[in-house]
Design a protein around this motif. Structure first.
Motif, short mmCIF file in Angstrom:
data_model
loop_
_atom_site.label_atom_id
_atom_site.label_comp_id
_atom_site.label_asym_id
_atom_site.label_seq_id
_atom_site.Cartn_x
_atom_site.Cartn_y
_atom_site.Cartn_z
N MET A 15 -55.51 0.48 57.04
CA MET A 15 -54.58 1.39 56.37
C MET A 15 -54.51 2.72 57.09
O MET A 15 -53.42 3.27 57.33
CB MET A 15 -55.02 1.61 54.91
N GLN A 38 -47.85 -4.58 50.65
CA GLN A 38 -49.05 -5.35 50.96
C GLN A 38 -50.08 -5.22 49.85
O GLN A 38 -50.72 -6.20 49.46
CB GLN A 38 -49.63 -4.88 52.29
N TYR A 39 -50.23 -4.03 49.30
CA TYR A 39 -51.19 -3.82 48.20
C TYR A 39 -50.77 -4.60 46.97
O TYR A 39 -51.61 -5.18 46.29
CB TYR A 39 -51.30 -2.34 47.88
N TYR A 42 -51.65 -8.14 47.52
CA TYR A 42 -53.10 -8.29 47.42
C TYR A 42 -53.51 -8.31 45.95
O TYR A 42 -54.36 -9.10 45.55
CB TYR A 42 -53.79 -7.14 48.16
N LYS A 43 -52.91 -7.44 45.15
CA LYS A 43 -53.20 -7.40 43.73
C LYS A 43 -52.83 -8.72 43.07
O LYS A 43 -53.58 -9.24 42.23
CB LYS A 43 -52.43 -6.25 43.08
#
Length: 155
Positions: A15, A38-39, A42-43
């Motif tokens: 990051m 992307q986060y 991922y979550k």
């Protein structure tokens, strides 16, 4: 911004590196947008993993209960079954499996281990792996979820 995040020592190196490159190229808005996407993916992956924890625990408990029934409880009814003239075929098969597991458990354990090894070897073949992945993506319920996860990994 990347220097401030690096000083906190709680952000991933990827990051920080992406932000540093965005600052250098003047595209920090696009980079932060990609990081947000992307986060979120991922979550989503973490939510799927946490949602699958309970079914996995249930599966393990079900297998343990079946093994307990076949190895300890069913042999106690053997004298009752011996008094009967004939038994249905499924009961005969279940008793034979129970006898095999209680008397030759090590062979059953080796067979399970061999099956796991063979399946891992077969799945390691690129053509087979490609076919399995295509099947995952085309699944009725989870297909779209697999597409999102694979796209996020690729990105």
């Amino acid at each position: 911004m990347s220097e401030a995040m690096e000083s906190k020592k709680c952000f991933p190196e990827l990051m920080i590196g992406m932000l540093r490159s965005g600052e250098g190229s003047g595209n920090i808005d696009q980079v932060t947008g990609r990081l947000a996407t992307q986060y979120e993916r991922y979550k989503l992956t973490q939510q799927v993993k946490s949602a699958m924890t309970y079914p996995m625990i249930l599966l393990i408990l079900c297998v343990a209960i079946v093994i307990l029934i076949v190895t300890f409880i069913l042999p106690q009814f053997q004298s009752l079954f011996d008094q009967m003239d004939s038994l249905p075929v499924p009961t005969t098969i279940l008793i034979a499996c129970s006898n095999f597991i209680t008397q030759r458990w090590y062979v059953a354990l080796m067979v399970v281990f061999a099956i796991v090894v063979v399946v891992k070897l077969i799945v390691g073949i690129p053509g087979v792996r490609r076919t399995l992945d295509r099947g995952k993506v085309r699944m009725p319920v989870f297909g779209n979820l697999f597409k999102v996860i694979y796209t996020a990994r690729f990105a």
